[in-house]
Scaffold this motif. Structure first.
Motif, short mmCIF file in Angstrom:
data_model
loop_
_atom_site.label_atom_id
_atom_site.label_comp_id
_atom_site.label_asym_id
_atom_site.label_seq_id
_atom_site.Cartn_x
_atom_site.Cartn_y
_atom_site.Cartn_z
N ASP A 11 3.79 46.54 22.45
CA ASP A 11 5.88 46.29 22.12
C ASP A 11 5.65 45.95 21.30
O ASP A 11 5.25 44.91 20.69
CB ASP A 11 6.22 45.52 23.67
CG ASP A 11 6.02 46.03 25.00
OD1 ASP A 11 5.80 47.40 25.64
OD2 ASP A 11 5.88 45.62 25.88
N LEU A 12 6.49 47.24 20.92
CA LEU A 12 7.27 46.91 19.08
C LEU A 12 8.92 46.09 19.19
O LEU A 12 9.69 46.65 20.58
CB LEU A 12 7.45 48.25 18.80
CG LEU A 12 5.76 48.86 18.34
CD1 LEU A 12 6.30 50.22 17.50
CD2 LEU A 12 4.88 47.44 17.41
N TYR A 20 4.33 43.21 16.82
CA TYR A 20 4.26 43.88 17.89
C TYR A 20 4.41 42.24 18.78
O TYR A 20 4.14 41.24 18.24
CB TYR A 20 3.02 44.48 18.00
CG TYR A 20 1.53 43.42 17.62
CD1 TYR A 20 0.81 42.80 18.34
CD2 TYR A 20 1.65 43.54 15.60
CE1 TYR A 20 -0.28 42.05 17.77
CE2 TYR A 20 0.35 42.89 15.78
CZ TYR A 20 -0.41 41.56 16.33
OH TYR A 20 -1.32 41.72 15.75
N TRP A 21 4.65 42.03 20.47
CA TRP A 21 4.49 41.05 20.96
C TRP A 21 3.47 40.90 21.23
O TRP A 21 2.05 41.75 22.19
CB TRP A 21 5.32 41.46 22.49
CG TRP A 21 5.48 39.85 22.95
CD1 TRP A 21 4.73 40.23 24.62
CD2 TRP A 21 6.85 39.30 22.76
NE1 TRP A 21 5.53 39.10 24.72
CE2 TRP A 21 6.38 38.48 24.04
CE3 TRP A 21 7.57 39.30 21.79
CZ2 TRP A 21 7.38 36.92 23.87
CZ3 TRP A 21 8.67 37.99 22.18
CH2 TRP A 21 8.32 36.73 23.14
N SER A 51 -3.13 45.79 13.52
CA SER A 51 -2.92 44.63 14.36
C SER A 51 -3.96 43.79 14.53
O SER A 51 -5.11 43.29 14.28
CB SER A 51 -2.78 44.93 16.15
OG SER A 51 -4.62 45.50 16.63
N LEU A 52 -4.06 42.69 15.45
CA LEU A 52 -5.40 41.54 15.40
C LEU A 52 -6.48 41.78 16.73
O LEU A 52 -7.56 41.94 15.87
CB LEU A 52 -4.57 40.52 16.06
CG LEU A 52 -4.38 40.01 17.91
CD1 LEU A 52 -5.70 39.92 18.91
CD2 LEU A 52 -3.55 39.18 17.90
N HIS A 53 -6.31 43.06 17.27
CA HIS A 53 -7.73 44.06 18.06
C HIS A 53 -8.14 44.70 16.98
O HIS A 53 -9.43 45.19 17.26
CB HIS A 53 -6.89 44.52 19.08
CG HIS A 53 -6.35 43.38 20.37
ND1 HIS A 53 -5.28 43.57 19.92
CD2 HIS A 53 -7.42 42.75 20.41
CE1 HIS A 53 -4.72 42.71 21.39
NE2 HIS A 53 -5.68 41.72 21.34
N GLY A 54 -7.34 46.05 16.00
CA GLY A 54 -8.52 46.00 14.77
C GLY A 54 -7.46 47.59 14.53
O GLY A 54 -5.67 47.42 14.13
#
Length: 463
Positions: A11-12, A20-21, A51-54
């Motif tokens: 979610d932005l 992002y949340w 993001s922190l995931h990629g």
């Protein structure tokens, strides 16, 4: 198999699309400016977001969503094939397994053999641990669905000195029945038919040699055919053409040989069966999302009472009869009225055509240089010599090697279409026909043998 990737959906922040949340707060995306040089055009500047995931792969500014891919093999230090350097230095089973722990690649099977007669199999690859989700569908990126580290090598499936005296893998499920770490390995595998055929051949031949192994790598025996054709033998046809086609399968050896008419008839029938069984078993609403493996189809046909209702055997036979009729009609339209024209391996049926990615935008002359084929092929996606399920082979082994560790110069290999990417080189396509005919060439090991067949030497010198 292993699943080393996940698609996260965020979610932005409507007031700031770069946030992002995650875990109860808005988190800023990380941005990198990069430049892409384009021939005969200005350099293009791009912004890459993470993001922190990629890497962020898409931002939906209308619905305020962002998508990112987390991939295990993108972890720092994950250069996957460098682990081969450690594996090459292993001296025993334990040091081999330890070396395999550095193989940060998608799931692979690694095998071990040593001078003491030990053999082993180890599932390798970087394997995320998912405690509360499967990884098979996109997941919210709000922090509820996170990986809990990676599965240690000692916890991954393996086998040392199996009772059979050999271990065979062909993308089928070889996970031990008592295995417990289902929070880390996948849930889907290829049908077992290729592996079953390999196991059957090796079990019956205690002394395998290079020629037998070469034949096994390109074996086109179809276990599905051996299960379906006997059912057809009990089904009658009034039409003469259909009976003649059925008779072609009566004494067939179930080998999908490229020169076989029976193989051509069977494959057309199997495809119609798959189409009709999918229509019977898959709800219309999800047909575009689900496909049935041939093993599932055969299980339903062999046990018709589960899905064919009252008078199940007759209903099943009616479906198989209709599928066979459709298959023969399709062959007549596709290849002509004469059954002798229905050989399996041909340009209009099972073949290999390799199209260069640029062939659609170049001249006709250059296109002819780039593309290769068609050449006839045999097999399908269920035979040890896997050639895929389509008419044009788009999957299967392009590289194969057979090694005699007692005499390394006896090694055989193939790599199609050649070892050069330059269409003007004599080595661009020189192996294509050899490969298509399931043949090999010597892969010499000793310096003397290599020198005796050397045609060209390329010297690379740093400046």
């Amino acid at each position: 198999e292993t699943d080393g990737e996940d698609l996260y959906v965020y979610d932005l922040n409507k007031a700031n699309l770069n946030q992002y949340w995650h875990k109860g707060k808005w988190v800023d995306m990380r941005s990198i400016q990069d430049s892409i040089k384009v021939k005969n055009s200005p350099t293009v500047t791009v912004e890459l977001k993470y993001s922190l995931h990629g890497p962020i792969t898409w931002i939906d500014s209308v619905h305020y969503k962002a998508y990112a891919v987390k991939a295990a093999w993108m972890e720092p230090g994950g250069a996957p094939y460098l682990a081969s350097l450690r594996i090459d230095q292993a001296t025993d089973w334990e040091s081999f397994r330890e070396a395999c722990s550095f193989s940060h690649l998608p799931g692979e099977n690694m095998i071990w053999a040593d001078k003491k007669g030990n053999i082993g199999w180890q599932a390798v690859g970087i394997i995320p641990i998912r405690k509360n989700f499967s990884g098979y569908v996109p997941i919210p990126g709000d922090g509820r669905y996170e990986w809990e580290g990676y599965l240690p090598i000692k916890d991954r499936p393996s086998a040392l000195n199996p009772k059979a005296g050999f271990f065979a893998t062909a993308n089928q499920n070889v996970t031990p029945e008592n295995y417990t770490r289902w929070d880390a390995i996948g849930y889907t595998w290829s049908d077992a038919y290729r592996g079953d055929r390999i196991n059957s051949v090796i079990s019956a031949n205690n002394k395998m040699d290079l020629s037998k192994m070469a034949a096994l790598q390109t074996d086109y025996f179809s276990i599905p055919a051996s299960k379906l054709v006997p059912i057809l033998n009990g089904i009658a046809f009034k039409d003469t053409a259909l009976m003649n086609a059925k008779n072609r399968l009566t004494n067939w050896d179930f080998v999908l040989d490229k020169n076989s008419v029976a193989a051509g008839i069977y494959v057309a029938w199997e495809k119609e069966i798959a189409t009709m069984m999918s229509a019977l078993l898959i709800p219309a609403e999800v047909k575009s999302l689900i496909s049935l493996q041939i093993s599932t189809i055969i299980q339903r046909l062999e046990n018709p009472t589960t899905h064919f209702g009252d008078n199940a055997i007759n209903q099943r036979n009616k479906l198989l009869q209709e599928a066979f009729t459709k298959a023969i009609n399709n062959l007549q339209k596709k290849l002509g009225p004469s059954m002798d024209q229905w050989v399996y391996g041909q340009a209009k049926y099972k073949h290999t055509t390799m199209e260069h990615p640029l062939s659609s935008i170049v001249s006709k002359e250059i296109k002819q240089q780039l593309n290769l084929g068609p050449l006839p092929r045999g097999g399908n996606g269920q035979t040890p010599g896997s050639t895929g399920s389509g008419d044009n082979q788009l999957s299967g082994a392009r590289f194969r090697i057979l090694i005699d560790t007692k005499d390394w110069d006896k090694a055989l290999m193939i790599n199609t279409p050649g070892q050069s990417g330059d269409p003007s080189s004599p080595y661009y396509r020189n192996l294509f026909e050899t490969w298509a005919n399931d043949q090999y060439f010597p892969a010499y090991y000793s310096k003397e043998k290599i020198k005796s067949v050397t045609k060209e030497i390329t010297v690379l010198q740093p400046h």
